[in-house]
Scaffold this motif. Structure first.
Motif, PDB file in Angstrom:
ATOM      1  N   THR A   1      29.349 -44.188  11.758  1.00 27.54           N
ATOM      2  CA  THR A   1      30.684 -44.609  11.346  1.00 27.54           C
ATOM      3  C   THR A   1      31.345 -43.436  10.637  1.00 27.54           C
ATOM      4  OG1 THR A   1      29.857 -46.853  11.000  1.00 27.54           O
ATOM      5  CG2 THR A   1      31.971 -46.320  10.003  1.00 27.54           C
ATOM      6  N   ILE A   2      32.591 -43.171  10.969  1.00 28.60           N
ATOM      7  CA  ILE A   2      33.350 -42.116  10.303  1.00 28.60           C
ATOM      8  C   ILE A   2      34.286 -42.802   9.315  1.00 28.60           C
ATOM      9  CG2 ILE A   2      34.883 -40.146  10.589  1.00 28.60           C
ATOM     10  CD1 ILE A   2      32.107 -39.877  11.992  1.00 28.60           C
ATOM     11  N   VAL A   3      34.107 -42.492   8.037  1.00 28.08           N
ATOM     12  CA  VAL A   3      34.931 -43.072   6.980  1.00 28.08           C
ATOM     13  C   VAL A   3      35.979 -42.043   6.592  1.00 28.08           C
ATOM     14  CG1 VAL A   3      34.925 -44.039   4.652  1.00 28.08           C
ATOM     15  CG2 VAL A   3      32.958 -44.404   6.158  1.00 28.08           C
ATOM     16  N   PRO A   4      37.263 -42.367   6.763  1.00 25.19           N
ATOM     17  CA  PRO A   4      38.307 -41.405   6.404  1.00 25.19           C
ATOM     18  C   PRO A   4      38.222 -41.031   4.933  1.00 25.19           C
ATOM     19  CG  PRO A   4      39.234 -43.240   7.641  1.00 25.19           C
ATOM     20  CD  PRO A   4      37.808 -43.610   7.294  1.00 25.19           C
ATOM     21  N   GLY A   5      38.252 -39.737   4.682  1.00 19.49           N
ATOM     22  CA  GLY A   5      38.185 -39.245   3.310  1.00 19.49           C
ATOM     23  C   GLY A   5      39.532 -39.313   2.631  1.00 19.49           C
ATOM     24  N   PRO A   6      39.563 -38.911   1.377  1.00 23.99           N
ATOM     25  CA  PRO A   6      40.794 -38.996   0.596  1.00 23.99           C
ATOM     26  C   PRO A   6      41.808 -37.892   0.906  1.00 23.99           C
ATOM     27  CG  PRO A   6      39.039 -38.052  -0.718  1.00 23.99           C
ATOM     28  CD  PRO A   6      38.424 -38.453   0.595  1.00 23.99           C
ATOM     29  N   GLY A   7      41.607 -37.166   1.962  1.00 28.78           N
ATOM     30  CA  GLY A   7      42.515 -36.064   2.285  1.00 28.78           C
ATOM     31  C   GLY A   7      41.924 -34.749   1.849  1.00 28.78           C
TER      32      GLY A   7
ATOM     33  N   GLY B   1      33.437 -35.150  -5.275  1.00 29.67           N
ATOM     34  CA  GLY B   1      32.725 -34.205  -4.431  1.00 29.67           C
ATOM     35  C   GLY B   1      32.874 -34.455  -2.945  1.00 29.67           C
ATOM     36  N   LEU B   2      33.675 -35.446  -2.556  1.00 29.91           N
ATOM     37  CA  LEU B   2      33.858 -35.755  -1.140  1.00 29.91           C
ATOM     38  C   LEU B   2      35.177 -35.173  -0.661  1.00 29.91           C
ATOM     39  CD1 LEU B   2      32.788 -39.506  -1.166  1.00 29.91           C
ATOM     40  CD2 LEU B   2      31.401 -37.515  -0.603  1.00 29.91           C
ATOM     41  N   ILE B   3      35.117 -34.314   0.334  1.00 31.12           N
ATOM     42  CA  ILE B   3      36.315 -33.713   0.902  1.00 31.12           C
ATOM     43  C   ILE B   3      36.344 -34.052   2.378  1.00 31.12           C
ATOM     44  CG2 ILE B   3      37.541 -31.569   1.383  1.00 31.12           C
ATOM     45  CD1 ILE B   3      36.158 -30.369  -1.060  1.00 31.12           C
ATOM     46  N   GLY B   4      37.429 -34.619   2.845  1.00 34.90           N
ATOM     47  CA  GLY B   4      37.577 -34.945   4.255  1.00 34.90           C
ATOM     48  C   GLY B   4      36.798 -36.192   4.647  1.00 34.90           C
ATOM     49  N   ASP B   5      36.636 -36.379   5.935  1.00 30.94           N
ATOM     50  CA  ASP B   5      35.945 -37.556   6.459  1.00 30.94           C
ATOM     51  C   ASP B   5      34.457 -37.512   6.113  1.00 30.94           C
ATOM     52  OD1 ASP B   5      38.372 -38.246   7.516  1.00 30.94           O
ATOM     53  OD2 ASP B   5      37.880 -37.616   9.557  1.00 30.94           O
ATOM     54  N   VAL B   6      33.884 -38.704   5.984  1.00 32.90           N
ATOM     55  CA  VAL B   6      32.470 -38.834   5.643  1.00 32.90           C
ATOM     56  C   VAL B   6      31.766 -39.546   6.792  1.00 32.90           C
ATOM     57  CG1 VAL B   6      30.857 -39.936   4.043  1.00 32.90           C
ATOM     58  CG2 VAL B   6      32.960 -38.923   3.177  1.00 32.90           C
ATOM     59  N   VAL B   7      30.607 -39.031   7.177  1.00 31.23           N
ATOM     60  CA  VAL B   7      29.804 -39.670   8.219  1.00 31.23           C
ATOM     61  C   VAL B   7      28.800 -40.594   7.535  1.00 31.23           C
ATOM     62  CG1 VAL B   7      28.182 -39.314  10.114  1.00 31.23           C
ATOM     63  CG2 VAL B   7      30.041 -37.682   9.738  1.00 31.23           C
TER      64      VAL B   7
ATOM     65  N   ASN C   1      27.453 -33.284  17.490  1.00 32.37           N
ATOM     66  CA  ASN C   1      28.641 -33.587  16.705  1.00 32.37           C
ATOM     67  C   ASN C   1      28.677 -35.094  16.481  1.00 32.37           C
ATOM     68  OD1 ASN C   1      31.131 -34.084  15.641  1.00 32.37           O
ATOM     69  ND2 ASN C   1      32.222 -32.736  17.056  1.00 32.37           N
ATOM     70  N   LEU C   2      28.410 -35.513  15.260  1.00 33.71           N
ATOM     71  CA  LEU C   2      28.319 -36.945  14.978  1.00 33.71           C
ATOM     72  C   LEU C   2      29.648 -37.662  15.129  1.00 33.71           C
ATOM     73  CD1 LEU C   2      25.740 -37.039  12.066  1.00 33.71           C
ATOM     74  CD2 LEU C   2      25.406 -37.654  14.454  1.00 33.71           C
ATOM     75  N   ALA C   3      30.761 -36.974  14.939  1.00 38.39           N
ATOM     76  CA  ALA C   3      32.066 -37.617  15.134  1.00 38.39           C
ATOM     77  C   ALA C   3      32.203 -38.113  16.572  1.00 38.39           C
ATOM     78  CB  ALA C   3      33.190 -36.654  14.780  1.00 38.39           C
ATOM     79  N   ASP C   4      31.613 -37.395  17.515  1.00 36.87           N
ATOM     80  CA  ASP C   4      31.650 -37.808  18.921  1.00 36.87           C
ATOM     81  C   ASP C   4      30.756 -39.024  19.189  1.00 36.87           C
ATOM     82  OD1 ASP C   4      33.348 -35.689  19.418  1.00 36.87           O
ATOM     83  OD2 ASP C   4      31.751 -34.383  20.195  1.00 36.87           O
ATOM     84  N   GLN C   5      29.880 -39.337  18.252  1.00 34.31           N
ATOM     85  CA  GLN C   5      28.926 -40.440  18.416  1.00 34.31           C
ATOM     86  C   GLN C   5      29.373 -41.712  17.687  1.00 34.31           C
ATOM     87  OE1 GLN C   5      26.304 -39.963  20.534  1.00 34.31           O
ATOM     88  NE2 GLN C   5      27.301 -37.977  20.834  1.00 34.31           N
ATOM     89  N   ALA C   6      30.592 -41.725  17.148  1.00 36.18           N
ATOM     90  CA  ALA C   6      31.080 -42.877  16.386  1.00 36.18           C
ATOM     91  C   ALA C   6      30.916 -44.165  17.187  1.00 36.18           C
ATOM     92  CB  ALA C   6      32.537 -42.684  15.994  1.00 36.18           C
TER      93      ALA C   6
END
Length: 86
Positions: free
Chosen positions: A57-63, A69-75, A2-7
């Motif tokens: 790095t986790i980049v917060p998405g636009p919601g 084409g980007l939905i939610g957070d982007v790694v 899980n890459l979010a855990d590796q931020a």
């Protein structure tokens, strides 16, 4: 993994080099694309298997809206170094 855990940590990932509207991505089976910060496209490496090392790095998405084409957070991988896998 899980890459979010590796931020904030440096990781090494292997996958297929792909070009997306928002930039170069690393495509891994069954996983969301990982953007490579600072790389607009892979050039001649597109479609090849590559190994990328960089800081997660986790980049917060636009919601919940679908913008470009980007939905939610982007790694993203920042400070990335990559090479083709032979």
């Amino acid at each position: 993994m899980n890459l979010a855990d590796q931020a904030g940590k440096t990781v090494r990932l292997r996958g297929t080099a792909g070009n997306a509207h928002a930039g170069a991505v690393l495509l891994r089976d069954g996983e969301p694309p990982v953007y490579v910060a600072g790389l607009s496209n892979w050039g001649a490496a597109a479609g090849l298997t590559v190994e990328v090392t960089g800081v997660v790095t986790i980049v917060p998405g636009p919601g919940n809206t679908d913008r470009h084409g980007l939905i939610g957070d982007v790694v993203q991988l920042r400070e990335a170094d990559w090479h083709p896998v032979r």
